[in-house]
Design a protein around this motif. Structure first.
Motif, PDB file in Angstrom:
ATOM      1  N   ASN A 154      15.023 -46.528 -83.197  1.00 19.50           N
ATOM      2  CA  ASN A 154      14.631 -45.599 -82.130  1.00 19.50           C
ATOM      3  C   ASN A 154      13.444 -46.136 -81.359  1.00 19.50           C
ATOM      4  OD1 ASN A 154      16.422 -43.195 -82.421  1.00 19.50           O
ATOM      5  ND2 ASN A 154      15.627 -43.293 -84.504  1.00 19.50           N
ATOM      6  N   VAL A 155      13.595 -46.121 -80.053  1.00 18.71           N
ATOM      7  CA  VAL A 155      12.536 -46.567 -79.159  1.00 18.71           C
ATOM      8  C   VAL A 155      12.391 -45.521 -78.060  1.00 18.71           C
ATOM      9  CG1 VAL A 155      11.651 -48.434 -77.728  1.00 18.71           C
ATOM     10  CG2 VAL A 155      13.198 -48.949 -79.624  1.00 18.71           C
ATOM     11  N   TYR A 156      11.180 -45.132 -77.768  1.00 15.30           N
ATOM     12  CA  TYR A 156      10.918 -44.132 -76.733  1.00 15.30           C
ATOM     13  C   TYR A 156       9.917 -44.684 -75.729  1.00 15.30           C
ATOM     14  CZ  TYR A 156      12.907 -41.069 -80.306  1.00 15.30           C
ATOM     15  OH  TYR A 156      13.724 -40.505 -81.243  1.00 15.30           O
ATOM     16  N   TYR A 157      10.049 -44.215 -74.495  1.00 14.82           N
ATOM     17  CA  TYR A 157       9.146 -44.636 -73.436  1.00 14.82           C
ATOM     18  C   TYR A 157       8.719 -43.435 -72.621  1.00 14.82           C
ATOM     19  CZ  TYR A 157      11.324 -49.160 -74.419  1.00 14.82           C
ATOM     20  OH  TYR A 157      11.801 -50.296 -75.038  1.00 14.82           O
ATOM     21  N   THR A 158       7.532 -43.528 -72.068  1.00 18.39           N
ATOM     22  CA  THR A 158       7.157 -42.533 -71.086  1.00 18.39           C
ATOM     23  C   THR A 158       7.967 -42.780 -69.822  1.00 18.39           C
ATOM     24  OG1 THR A 158       5.249 -41.446 -70.082  1.00 18.39           O
ATOM     25  CG2 THR A 158       5.266 -43.853 -70.032  1.00 18.39           C
ATOM     26  N   ASP A 159       8.199 -41.729 -69.056  1.00 15.51           N
ATOM     27  CA  ASP A 159       9.108 -41.831 -67.911  1.00 15.51           C
ATOM     28  C   ASP A 159       8.683 -42.898 -66.909  1.00 15.51           C
ATOM     29  OD1 ASP A 159       9.952 -38.283 -67.648  1.00 15.51           O
ATOM     30  OD2 ASP A 159      10.731 -39.881 -68.925  1.00 15.51           O
ATOM     31  N   SER A 160       7.403 -43.078 -66.733  1.00 13.81           N
ATOM     32  CA  SER A 160       6.935 -43.982 -65.685  1.00 13.81           C
ATOM     33  C   SER A 160       7.222 -45.452 -65.971  1.00 13.81           C
ATOM     34  CB  SER A 160       5.436 -43.786 -65.452  1.00 13.81           C
ATOM     35  OG  SER A 160       4.702 -44.118 -66.614  1.00 13.81           O
ATOM     36  N   VAL A 161       7.566 -45.790 -67.206  1.00 14.48           N
ATOM     37  CA  VAL A 161       7.833 -47.192 -67.533  1.00 14.48           C
ATOM     38  C   VAL A 161       9.285 -47.439 -67.925  1.00 14.48           C
ATOM     39  CG1 VAL A 161       5.445 -47.420 -68.321  1.00 14.48           C
ATOM     40  CG2 VAL A 161       7.277 -47.138 -70.008  1.00 14.48           C
ATOM     41  N   LYS A 162      10.083 -46.406 -68.002  1.00 10.96           N
ATOM     42  CA  LYS A 162      11.488 -46.568 -68.386  1.00 10.96           C
ATOM     43  C   LYS A 162      12.198 -47.499 -67.415  1.00 10.96           C
ATOM     44  CE  LYS A 162      12.240 -42.159 -70.755  1.00 10.96           C
ATOM     45  NZ  LYS A 162      12.887 -40.822 -70.684  1.00 10.96           N
ATOM     46  N   GLY A 163      12.950 -48.417 -67.988  1.00 12.85           N
ATOM     47  CA  GLY A 163      13.669 -49.376 -67.169  1.00 12.85           C
ATOM     48  C   GLY A 163      12.849 -50.590 -66.794  1.00 12.85           C
ATOM     49  N   ARG A 164      11.543 -50.542 -67.037  1.00 14.12           N
ATOM     50  CA  ARG A 164      10.671 -51.681 -66.699  1.00 14.12           C
ATOM     51  C   ARG A 164      10.049 -52.305 -67.951  1.00 14.12           C
ATOM     52  NH1 ARG A 164       6.138 -50.923 -63.843  1.00 14.12           N
ATOM     53  NH2 ARG A 164       5.792 -48.781 -64.578  1.00 14.12           N
ATOM     54  N   PHE A 165       9.737 -51.490 -68.922  1.00 19.18           N
ATOM     55  CA  PHE A 165       9.076 -51.957 -70.148  1.00 19.18           C
ATOM     56  C   PHE A 165      10.056 -51.917 -71.316  1.00 19.18           C
ATOM     57  CE2 PHE A 165       4.385 -50.697 -69.098  1.00 19.18           C
ATOM     58  CZ  PHE A 165       4.495 -51.357 -67.885  1.00 19.18           C
ATOM     59  N   THR A 166       9.894 -52.868 -72.226  1.00 24.00           N
ATOM     60  CA  THR A 166      10.729 -52.922 -73.419  1.00 24.00           C
ATOM     61  C   THR A 166       9.861 -53.221 -74.636  1.00 24.00           C
ATOM     62  OG1 THR A 166      12.604 -53.768 -72.135  1.00 24.00           O
ATOM     63  CG2 THR A 166      12.701 -54.015 -74.524  1.00 24.00           C
ATOM     64  N   ILE A 167      10.020 -52.390 -75.649  1.00 26.07           N
ATOM     65  CA  ILE A 167       9.298 -52.592 -76.910  1.00 26.07           C
ATOM     66  C   ILE A 167      10.255 -53.198 -77.925  1.00 26.07           C
ATOM     67  CG2 ILE A 167       8.143 -51.460 -78.842  1.00 26.07           C
ATOM     68  CD1 ILE A 167       7.200 -49.329 -76.908  1.00 26.07           C
ATOM     69  N   ALA A 221       1.669 -44.955 -90.549  1.00 24.11           N
ATOM     70  CA  ALA A 221       2.438 -44.986 -91.793  1.00 24.11           C
ATOM     71  C   ALA A 221       3.490 -43.892 -91.724  1.00 24.11           C
ATOM     72  CB  ALA A 221       1.511 -44.769 -92.983  1.00 24.11           C
ATOM     73  N   ALA A 222       4.756 -44.285 -91.793  1.00 25.59           N
ATOM     74  CA  ALA A 222       5.848 -43.349 -91.536  1.00 25.59           C
ATOM     75  C   ALA A 222       6.783 -43.264 -92.736  1.00 25.59           C
ATOM     76  CB  ALA A 222       6.618 -43.781 -90.297  1.00 25.59           C
ATOM     77  N   LEU A 223       7.004 -42.049 -93.205  1.00 25.42           N
ATOM     78  CA  LEU A 223       7.951 -41.857 -94.297  1.00 25.42           C
ATOM     79  C   LEU A 223       9.395 -42.040 -93.826  1.00 25.42           C
ATOM     80  CD1 LEU A 223       6.413 -38.758 -96.120  1.00 25.42           C
ATOM     81  CD2 LEU A 223       6.365 -41.150 -96.847  1.00 25.42           C
ATOM     82  N   HIS A 224       9.637 -41.621 -92.596  1.00 23.33           N
ATOM     83  CA  HIS A 224      10.986 -41.660 -92.077  1.00 23.33           C
ATOM     84  C   HIS A 224      11.190 -42.937 -91.272  1.00 23.33           C
ATOM     85  CE1 HIS A 224      11.610 -37.536 -93.341  1.00 23.33           C
ATOM     86  NE2 HIS A 224      10.456 -37.222 -92.787  1.00 23.33           N
ATOM     87  N   SER A 225      12.127 -43.740 -91.682  1.00 23.42           N
ATOM     88  CA  SER A 225      12.295 -45.044 -91.064  1.00 23.42           C
ATOM     89  C   SER A 225      12.776 -44.969 -89.627  1.00 23.42           C
ATOM     90  CB  SER A 225      13.275 -45.892 -91.891  1.00 23.42           C
ATOM     91  OG  SER A 225      14.535 -45.261 -91.945  1.00 23.42           O
ATOM     92  N   GLY A 226      13.408 -43.857 -89.258  1.00 22.52           N
ATOM     93  CA  GLY A 226      13.975 -43.769 -87.925  1.00 22.52           C
ATOM     94  C   GLY A 226      13.157 -42.995 -86.911  1.00 22.52           C
ATOM     95  N   ARG A 227      11.964 -42.591 -87.262  1.00 25.59           N
ATOM     96  CA  ARG A 227      11.150 -41.790 -86.354  1.00 25.59           C
ATOM     97  C   ARG A 227      10.170 -42.664 -85.578  1.00 25.59           C
ATOM     98  NH1 ARG A 227       8.272 -36.384 -87.986  1.00 25.59           N
ATOM     99  NH2 ARG A 227       7.769 -36.633 -85.794  1.00 25.59           N
ATOM    100  N   ALA A 228       9.977 -42.277 -84.325  1.00 24.82           N
ATOM    101  CA  ALA A 228       8.935 -42.879 -83.503  1.00 24.82           C
ATOM    102  C   ALA A 228       8.025 -41.743 -83.028  1.00 24.82           C
ATOM    103  CB  ALA A 228       9.529 -43.629 -82.326  1.00 24.82           C
ATOM    104  N   TYR A 229       6.797 -42.065 -82.682  1.00 19.92           N
ATOM    105  CA  TYR A 229       5.778 -41.050 -82.455  1.00 19.92           C
ATOM    106  C   TYR A 229       5.077 -41.279 -81.118  1.00 19.92           C
ATOM    107  CZ  TYR A 229       6.578 -40.502 -87.423  1.00 19.92           C
ATOM    108  OH  TYR A 229       7.172 -40.318 -88.641  1.00 19.92           O
ATOM    109  N   SER A 230       4.872 -40.182 -80.392  1.00 17.40           N
ATOM    110  CA  SER A 230       4.314 -40.309 -79.046  1.00 17.40           C
ATOM    111  C   SER A 230       2.897 -39.764 -78.904  1.00 17.40           C
ATOM    112  CB  SER A 230       5.218 -39.605 -78.042  1.00 17.40           C
ATOM    113  OG  SER A 230       5.302 -38.223 -78.350  1.00 17.40           O
ATOM    114  N   LEU A 231       2.372 -39.135 -79.931  1.00 20.04           N
ATOM    115  CA  LEU A 231       1.030 -38.549 -79.834  1.00 20.04           C
ATOM    116  C   LEU A 231      -0.001 -39.482 -80.447  1.00 20.04           C
ATOM    117  CD1 LEU A 231       1.801 -34.856 -80.818  1.00 20.04           C
ATOM    118  CD2 LEU A 231       1.653 -35.862 -78.538  1.00 20.04           C
ATOM    119  N   SER A 232      -1.068 -39.709 -79.710  1.00 20.48           N
ATOM    120  CA  SER A 232      -2.063 -40.664 -80.185  1.00 20.48           C
ATOM    121  C   SER A 232      -2.707 -40.205 -81.496  1.00 20.48           C
ATOM    122  CB  SER A 232      -3.141 -40.888 -79.123  1.00 20.48           C
ATOM    123  OG  SER A 232      -3.813 -39.683 -78.802  1.00 20.48           O
TER     124      SER A 232
END
Length: 127
Positions: free
Chosen positions: A57-70, A100-111
């Motif tokens: 799972n990879v998430y992006y803020t709207d302003s960089v979608k289509g331009r940035f890749t993680i 440190a993430a217990l769930h292997s498939g989760r991504a996090y957006s809050l600092s």
């Protein structure tokens, strides 16, 4: 304990590209979800994108979608941020962060969810 070191920042013209890298210390990198944030002068730190432990799972803020890749390489303990079609408004200090993430498939957006931060790397996009 994880130490993060960003590299790859610099000055680029609008429309150009940069690739940021974040190198993590330690042998448990695969246990951390990773994120990229940025902070422009006079503004609060904002979420750019995040990737789960297992790359699913990879998430992006709207302003960089289509331009940035993680992407991440758990064998090399690195996470990268490929930035294309850069705009002046992308100018900021970019930080990578680890949670440190217990769930292997989760991504996090809050600092405030992240446990470790790098020192940041400056990206400047000229018009």
């Amino acid at each position: 304990q994880v130490q993060l070191v960003e590299s790859g920042g610099g000055l680029v013209q609008a429309g150009g590209s940069l690739r940021l890298s974040c190198a993590a210390s330690g042998r448990t990198f695969r246990m951390y979800a990773m994120g990229w944030f940025r902070q422009a002068p006079g503004k609060e730190r904002e979420f750019v994108g995040a990737i789960s432990r297992n790359n699913d799972n990879v998430y992006y803020t709207d302003s960089v979608k289509g331009r940035f890749t993680i992407s991440r390489d758990n064998t090399k303990n690195t996470v990268s941020l490929q930035m294309n079609s850069l705009k002046p408004e992308d100018t900021a200090v970019y930080y990578c962060a680890a949670k440190a993430a217990l769930h292997s498939g989760r991504a996090y957006s809050l600092s405030n969810e992240y446990d470790y931060w790098g020192q940041g790397t400056q990206v400047t996009v000229s018009s």
